[in-house]
Scaffold this active site. Sequence first.
Site, PDB file in Angstrom:
ATOM      1  CE1 TYR A  80     -49.419 -10.383  23.934  1.00  0.00           C
ATOM      2  CE2 TYR A  80     -48.502  -9.528  25.971  1.00  0.00           C
ATOM      3  CZ  TYR A  80     -48.397 -10.333  24.849  1.00  0.00           C
ATOM      4  OH  TYR A  80     -47.255 -11.079  24.645  1.00  0.00           O
ATOM      5  CG  PHE A 225     -45.977 -20.131  26.910  1.00  0.00           C
ATOM      6  CD1 PHE A 225     -46.889 -19.567  27.782  1.00  0.00           C
ATOM      7  CD2 PHE A 225     -46.280 -20.157  25.567  1.00  0.00           C
ATOM      8  CE1 PHE A 225     -48.087 -19.031  27.325  1.00  0.00           C
ATOM      9  CE2 PHE A 225     -47.474 -19.627  25.094  1.00  0.00           C
ATOM     10  CZ  PHE A 225     -48.380 -19.059  25.983  1.00  0.00           C
ATOM     11  N   PRO A 226     -42.180 -20.124  30.145  1.00  0.00           N
ATOM     12  CG  PRO A 226     -41.480 -18.830  31.962  1.00  0.00           C
ATOM     13  CD  PRO A 226     -42.424 -18.824  30.796  1.00  0.00           C
TER      14      PRO A 226
END
Length: 304
Positions: A80, A225-226
Site C-alpha cells: 500500500y 470489503f465487508p
Amino acid sequence: MAAMDDDNALLESKTTFALGGDLTVRRIGYGSMRLTGAPEDRRGLTGTIWRTARDRSELTALLRRAVELGVDLFDTADAYALGGGEELLAEALHPYEGTVTVATKAGVVRPSPTEWVTHGHPAYLRQQAELSLRRLRVERLDLLQLHRVDPAYPLADQVGALKQLQEEGKVRHIGLSEVTVEQIEEASRIAPISSVQNLYNLSNRASEAVVDHTAAHGIAFLPYFPVSLDDAHAGPLAAVAEETGAAPSQVALAWLLHRSPTVIPIPGTASAGHLAENAAALEVRLTDAQFTALSGLTTPGAAA
C-alpha cells in the site's frame, strides 16, 4: 453476581476473539488500504493505492479516533503506497503499548500504479518483513500475512519463510490471504495459521467453505470489503435496519459477525462518521430469523 459474570463473559465472547489463541482483539477492525493519495482518489473501487496520503494530519487523527472508539486491530500491507500505509499507521499509533494490533502483508510487488504482481520468493518475503518492522517501528510483527500465494514457488517455501521469521522472534502470528481450504490445510502443515483474509460479504460468498473451515479450526477470518452491497440487498437490509434501529451498513457487518465467531470484519473509511458507525456495529444483534433471511439473498459469487 455469578449470573452477571456469566452474561459479561458471553458478551465478551461475542465482541472479541483471541487471534492465534493469545492475541485478543475486538471483532470490528480497520482496513487502512485506501488511506493513500488525495481524498478524491479514495472513492469507489478504482483507487491506485500508490502515493502516500496528502492529508496526513486528518488521517492520523482519524486513526487515533478509531482507537478511542475501541478499534484495536488495524490491517495494512507493504504494497500500500509502497510502504506508505505502514508508515502512516506508525505515525498515528506508535508506540502501540499493547493496546493496538497491526496486521500487515507481504508477497505483492508494485512496479506501476496499476499493477499488483504476486511475488513469493522466500528471500523477498523475509526482506519485506524486515522493511515492515522498520516502517512500523517494532521489533516483532503482530501478524504477517502472505498477501497472495505465488504459483511460481512451493507454498511450503513461502510459508516456510514466514515460519523462519517467527522462529527468529520477528513475527508473532502467521496468516494467509485469498486462499482455498486446501491451501490453508497445506500451509498449516508447515506452520500454525492464525488468520485468513479473503474477499467476503453479503454480495460475494465465494469463500463460504473457507469461513466454515476457519470457524472449525479456531482461525480468525478477516473479510475485506465487508460492506460491498448490490441492489438486491437494499430492500431486505433496510427492513432489518428498521427492525434493529441500525444503519444498513451496520446490519451488513452484524451479518458477518453472526456468520461465525471467528469472523473479524475490517471495514475501511476516511469518514469519521462512518468510522463511528462501523465500530458501533459490534453492538448490533441479529435474530436467527433475520440472519437467515439475509443469508438467502445471494448465491456464491466469484472472488476478486
